[in-house]
Design a protein around this motif. Structure first.
Motif, short mmCIF file in Angstrom:
data_model
loop_
_atom_site.label_atom_id
_atom_site.label_comp_id
_atom_site.label_asym_id
_atom_site.label_seq_id
_atom_site.Cartn_x
_atom_site.Cartn_y
_atom_site.Cartn_z
N TRP A 233 29.13 41.41 25.24
CA TRP A 233 28.44 41.87 26.45
C TRP A 233 27.78 40.71 27.19
N ASN A 234 27.18 39.80 26.44
CA ASN A 234 26.53 38.64 27.06
C ASN A 234 27.53 37.73 27.78
N MET A 235 28.80 37.77 27.35
CA MET A 235 29.81 36.90 27.96
C MET A 235 30.46 37.52 29.20
N LEU A 236 30.10 38.76 29.54
CA LEU A 236 30.75 39.42 30.68
C LEU A 236 30.57 38.68 32.01
N PRO A 237 29.41 38.03 32.29
CA PRO A 237 29.34 37.26 33.53
C PRO A 237 30.41 36.16 33.62
N ALA A 238 30.69 35.52 32.49
CA ALA A 238 31.76 34.52 32.47
C ALA A 238 33.12 35.18 32.71
N TYR A 239 33.32 36.35 32.09
CA TYR A 239 34.58 37.08 32.25
C TYR A 239 34.84 37.40 33.73
N PHE A 240 33.84 37.95 34.40
CA PHE A 240 34.04 38.36 35.78
C PHE A 240 34.09 37.17 36.74
N THR A 241 33.40 36.09 36.39
CA THR A 241 33.52 34.87 37.20
C THR A 241 34.94 34.32 37.12
N ALA A 242 35.50 34.28 35.90
CA ALA A 242 36.88 33.81 35.74
C ALA A 242 37.87 34.75 36.42
N LEU A 243 37.56 36.04 36.38
CA LEU A 243 38.42 37.03 37.03
C LEU A 243 38.49 36.78 38.54
N GLY A 244 37.37 36.32 39.10
CA GLY A 244 37.33 36.07 40.53
C GLY A 244 37.87 34.72 40.94
N THR A 245 37.68 33.71 40.08
CA THR A 245 38.08 32.34 40.45
C THR A 245 39.45 31.95 39.91
N SER A 246 39.92 32.62 38.84
CA SER A 246 41.17 32.25 38.14
C SER A 246 41.14 30.79 37.68
N SER A 247 39.95 30.29 37.38
CA SER A 247 39.81 28.89 36.99
C SER A 247 38.86 28.77 35.81
N SER A 248 39.37 28.22 34.70
CA SER A 248 38.51 27.97 33.53
C SER A 248 37.47 26.91 33.85
#
Length: 384
Positions: A233-248
């Motif tokens: 759950w704590n990692m979800l901001p990273a998940y959605f950021t990657a979902l939007g940027t498509s960039s690790s």
């Protein structure tokens, strides 16, 4: 069109190819088939150079200053990437034959007669893929452990050349290439059963990427003695950021912040997160393997366990060197796709289109899993 991101251009190319392929005359279709033939030859010529230009400096950089922290992180990331790929293979080899048979009405698809180009241009590769891989490993290890700054500089500059070719020539021409592929498939009557098959496969890929995140964090929670669901759950901001940027790479600051929030020490998080953004490709490996199994089934290619184990193990290595551009991972993956699985230019084009269409989900799976790896590494290196 150049101002649009790559994904919208790919989608426009696929839709336009399907629509125009229904009524364009054969003479026009053959014109695009001619372009595709030339472009696929150029792509085949570039694949060994992509391997040498990207893998050699990547190995040289990773090997520099190697210590226990580096070795453990690389090993965990690689094993998780291979595990995700083999999970995809197991799922695909079990479920996909029945799905494809139900979607097409036959277990073996007979391909229509190819639409021939007006002429062919033969551009042979200067050396094959396996030679490129062996050479890359040899030079990369020598650079990493032999203190060869001049050689390192040469290969870094060669990497810049290869990356420039990918970003300035290959990526911009991909939509036109994919348009030509779908145009010829539609004109020959082949496209509809392929789209029907992949619509079902994409649903399974999405379910698999959720499952991968769950097992990663459950294992990390057990090893690191943390609540796995809370950590995920704590990692979800990273998940959605990657979902939007498509960039690790663009997601690293968010991934780092959320990983520290999960109780990982700043020293371990500051080391593992940037490194795993390059070497941990579980989501990408899963997507590529699922699509590869599907194309093998559609084209009657072998998909036995030893072949795909070889493929996934090589895939985990070559994707470490993937350039940080949209579609970079699938560009690096073309080498094992062609050399191990025997994919032709049409199959490679399908792989490129499918991968880019789902690129953001694979990236989100990769970077979220980086947080799980950091928890495991932190368990063994509390004072790092």
């Amino acid at each position: 069109m150049r101002k649009l991101p790559l994904l919208p251009r790919i989608i426009i190319a696929i839709v336009a190819g399907i629509l125009l392929g229904q009524f364009l005359p054969l003479s026009i279709v053959r014109l695009f088939a001619t372009f595709n033939g030339i472009f696929s030859q150029f792509l085949g010529f570039m694949i060994p150079f992509i391997i040498v230009g990207l893998v050699t400096p990547a190995i040289g950089d990773i090997g520099r200053g190697a210590g226990k922290l580096l070795i453990v992180t690389v090993l965990i990331a690689y094993l998780d990437t291979v595990l995700a790929g083999m999970l995809a293979y197991g799922t695909g080899s079990t479920l996909f034959p029945h799905l494809i048979e139900s979607a097409t009405g036959a277990s073996n698809i007979e391909k229509p007669e190819d639409i021939l180009p007006y002429f062919n241009v033969n551009i042979p590769a200067m050396f094959d893929v396996m030679s490129a891989l062996v050479f890359s490993f040899m030079m990369g290890l020598c650079i990493a452990y032999g203190s060869l700054p001049s050689m390192k500089s040469v290969f870094n500059e060669f990497r810049d050349v290869v990356t420039r070719v990918i970003t300035s020539a290959i990526i911009p021409l991909l939509p036109l290439y994919i348009f030509g592929i779908f145009l010829t498939m539609t004109s020959s009557g082949e496209v509809y059963h392929i789209l029907k098959v992949f619509a079902m496969i994409i649903v399974i890929i999405f379910a698999l990427h959720i499952f991968i995140l769950l097992y990663e964090f459950i294992l990390a929670g057990i090893i690191g003695k943390r609540n796995p669901l809370r950590a995920l759950w704590n990692m979800l901001p990273a998940y959605f950021t990657a979902l939007g940027t498509s960039s690790s790479a663009a997601t690293i600051p968010i991934t780092l912040r959320q990983t520290i929030k999960n109780g990982v020490s700043e020293g371990v998080a500051g080391f593992t997160i940037p490194l795993c953004a390059t070497i941990h490709m579980s989501g990408s490996a899963m997507k590529i393997t699922c699509c590869a199994v599907t194309i093998c089934l559609l084209n009657g290619l072998p998909y036995d366990f030893p072949t795909f184990l070889h493929f996934v193990m090589m895939l985990g290595i070559v994707m470490v060197a993937a350039p940080g551009v949209p579609g970079g991972a699938i560009m690096a993956a073309l080498a094992p796709l062609s050399s191990i699985l025997g994919f032709d230019s049409e199959s490679q084009a399908l792989m490129i289109a499918l991968y880019i269409a789902m690129d953001s989900f694979g990236t989100a799976c990769n970077v979220t899993g980086d947080g799980a790896i950091s928890i495991v590494v932190d368990r063994f290196f509390k004072r790092a």
